[in-house]
Scaffold this active site. Structure first.
Site, mmCIF file in Angstrom:
data_model
loop_
_atom_site.group_PDB
_atom_site.id
_atom_site.type_symbol
_atom_site.label_atom_id
_atom_site.label_comp_id
_atom_site.label_asym_id
_atom_site.label_seq_id
_atom_site.Cartn_x
_atom_site.Cartn_y
_atom_site.Cartn_z
ATOM 1 N N LYS A 50 0.841 -1.202 0.000
ATOM 2 C CA LYS A 50 0.000 0.000 0.000
ATOM 3 C C LYS A 50 0.870 1.242 0.000
ATOM 4 C CE LYS A 50 -3.942 2.017 2.515
ATOM 5 N NZ LYS A 50 -4.824 1.882 3.702
ATOM 6 N N SER A 95 -9.849 1.992 2.835
ATOM 7 C CA SER A 95 -8.933 2.690 1.959
ATOM 8 C C SER A 95 -7.929 1.776 1.235
ATOM 9 C CB SER A 95 -8.158 3.737 2.763
ATOM 10 O OG SER A 95 -7.296 3.135 3.691
ATOM 11 N N SER A 129 -10.099 -0.320 7.056
ATOM 12 C CA SER A 129 -9.490 -0.129 5.737
ATOM 13 C C SER A 129 -8.801 -1.356 5.130
ATOM 14 C CB SER A 129 -8.478 1.026 5.779
ATOM 15 O OG SER A 129 -9.138 2.252 5.661
#
Lengths: 96, 486
Positions: free
Chosen positions: B79, B154, B178
């Site tokens: 990420k 997210s 997330s």
């Protein structure tokens, strides 16, 4: 009637160091008002005798040995700075 | 068949037997990216040259028969809020568009030690604020099951890249859901570890008391391997916990006889869709069939979690994001004469709408005259929510419910209404506030063909029990054997 005035919105934006337009200020006034009225449901709970939680694990004062170690090299540290010279970061003048 | 339809342990065995090479695995990644990335849009940066060179080095090691660990040669995505030395890290924000980190996050150092191969950096909502990836400053990642739908957020890129077979597994981060929410939306396995299990050093901070890095994988077993590799106390993160890291894979016995499951009535009640509820009831039947027992319980303060979370996370974010001021790194405006104007204009130009909204809410809650009424009140409510979990865990081993109230929604559907968007996270947020671990495993499909996730929540530092339960459920079902057609 919003529970937050335009002056308050502009004051908060100043504290947050965010430039906002008049248009944005109106939008934030509306959205902050919505979020704050949503948050006010917490007042249904009596928390007078409740301690606040800032951290979930039972630990405090995590210490390490006070031993000097080399830091990052200066040329690496300033590599990402938008404006730097001779190992220093340059910003607009601070004192008139 | 894609190589990534096999588990880590199977690929490891095949590498060991020289049936495949690390180069084959890395080829598989970039080949698949070439085929589907146009549609999925999961990556912000690819690191192909380095990945291929590393694959060659690892293949040389393999020829020499050097001892390789469980994750040796496995292609991973990271990420884009986890810093990677000399590999652009943007947090999907314009303010960090050209940021080139000068060190590796602890988890990245641990991946290097485990000899995984980093394929690239994955898209997300800007600074991890969002539930759909629509808040990325660069692109909206798509759900591989139906590209008109969001992948969740997210960590949307982390989930979509694994679901579409672009990488074998990935790292995400979870502040209010997330990892688990996008894992549920994309039909993969995502775990938020106990707060303190994994070092946050090098994770760009959103809300420091809630953030955790965790693994996104196809199977529970792979998840356990990856968590073990990234866990452990770290002198660079004083909130990382000095507790033993168990061999999580050893806990996958398949045996859940006598397991005591609590099902909070609040997690099946108002606001939770019919399909999510039914999939959980079906899952409970499966677990019962395996010898587990379940009872309904109450987490009475659940309905207050969302409000407490938005006050606390936004307050922490407003402090954490003050470091983006145009001085040391990132964007700096060209349109300012004075220092203070430089700060204000830089931040106005660099941050997106959602990030600004949360900085405003956080700054307001922390400001003089409002601190006690909002921030401190939310901290007290957090204590009550944590206590709810402690009470239930006195009698039960695992809490089970849906990961999300509904399957994924359409791109654009909720983008104009922050409060509706936030409601996606009502079932995942309490877990972060309490600091306990939670996993999402696939548990069915909605009528529109999109996946549904089952959430299992454990005691502090008891990831082993939720892994055992999730693995037993997974082995008794075949949701994880289905793949999106792209």
């Amino acid at each position: 009637m919003s529970r937050i005035s335009m002056e308050q919105v502009k004051h908060v934006a100043h504290l947050a160091r965010l430039a906002i337009t008049e248009e944005e200020a109106k939008q934030f006034q509306h959205q902050l008002d919505q979020m704050i009225s949503f948050a006010e449901q917490l007042n249904e709970l009596d928390t007078d005798q409740v301690n606040p939680t800032s951290h979930v694990l039972d630990m405090k004062n995590v210490m390490r040995e006070d031993v000097a170690k080399p830091g990052l090299p200066v040329e690496e540290v300033v590599k990402n700075a938008p404006d730097s010279k001779e190992g220093y970061i340059r910003v607009p003048s601070i004192i008139e | 068949m894609s190589l990534f339809e096999q588990k880590v342990s199977e690929l490891h065995e095949r590498l060991h037997k020289k049936e495949i090479s690390v180069t084959d695995l890395v080829d598989e990644s970039y080949k698949r990216i070439g085929q589907v990335e146009d549609k999925v849009k999961a990556f912000l940066t690819l690191d192909e040259e380095n990945a291929r060179n590393q694959a060659k080095r690892l293949d040389d090691q393999l020829v020499k028969g050097e001892n390789e660990g469980a994750l040796f040669g496995m292609p991973i995505g990271v990420k884009d809020n986890i810093v990677t030395k000399n590999l652009r890290t943007t947090c999907a924000s314009k303010i960090l568009e050209n940021f080139d980190p000068i060190y590796d996050a602890t988890v990245v150092q641990k991946l290097q030690k485990a000899e995984t191969v980093t394929i690239g950096k994955l898209n997300m909502d800007e600074f991890a604020m969002g539930s759909s990836n629509e808040n990325s400053a660069f692109q909206a990642t798509r759900n591989p099951w139906n590209t008109e739908y969001v992948p969740g957020g997210s960590s949307g890129g982390s989930a979509a890249s694994v679901a579409s077979g672009e990488v074998l597994f990935s790292l995400g981060s979870d502040t209010g859901g997330s990892i688990r929410q996008p894992a549920a939306y994309c039909g993969v396995v995502g775990l938020k570890p106990t707060y303190g299990r994994v070092s946050r050093f090098g994770l760009v901070a959103f809300a420091s008391s809630l953030d955790q890095i965790g693994p996104v994988t196809r199977t529970v077993e792979d998840n356990a391997y990856l968590l073990e590799a990234i866990s452990g106390v770290d002198p660079m993160d004083s909130t990382s916990a000095n507790v033993d890291v168990p061999n999580f894979v050893n806990s996958l016995t398949g045996d859940v006889r006598g397991l005591k499951i609590a099902v909070p009535k609040e997690y099946l009640g108002e606001g939770v869709g019919e399909e999510a509820r039914n999939s959980v009831l079906e899952a409970l039947k499966v677990l019962e069939g395996l010898g587990a027992q379940w009872e309904e319980v109450s987490l009475p303060h659940s309905k207050y979690a969302l409000a407490a979370y938005y006050l606390l996370s936004s307050s922490e974010a407003s402090a954490n994001l003050s470091r983006f001021d145009g001085v040391r790194y990132g964007h700096r405006t060209d349109n300012a004469e004075t220092l203070i104007e430089m700060y204000k204009q830089t931040r106005a130009e660099g941050f997106g709408d959602e990030v600004k909204r949360r900085i405003m809410l956080g700054t307001f809650s922390l400001s003089s005259g409002y601190y006690d009424a909002y921030y401190k009140k939310a901290q007290k409510v957090r204590t009550l929510i944590k206590k709810d979990f402690e009470d239930v865990f006195e009698k039960y081993d695992v809490i089970v419910g849906p990961t999300t109230p509904t399957p994924a929604f359409k791109i654009g559907e909720k983008v104009d209404d922050p409060l509706t968007m936030y409601a996606n996270d009502i079932l995942t947020i309490p877990v972060n506030l309490a600091g306990v671990p939670g996993i999402s495993v696939p548990c069915g499909f909605a009528a529109n063909g999109l996946p549904l996730g089952l959430q299992m929540i454990g005691k502090h530092f008891d990831e082993s029990t939720i892994y055992r339960a999730a693995h037993a459920f997974e082995q008794a079902t075949d949701f994880h054997k289905q793949f999106p057609k792209l």
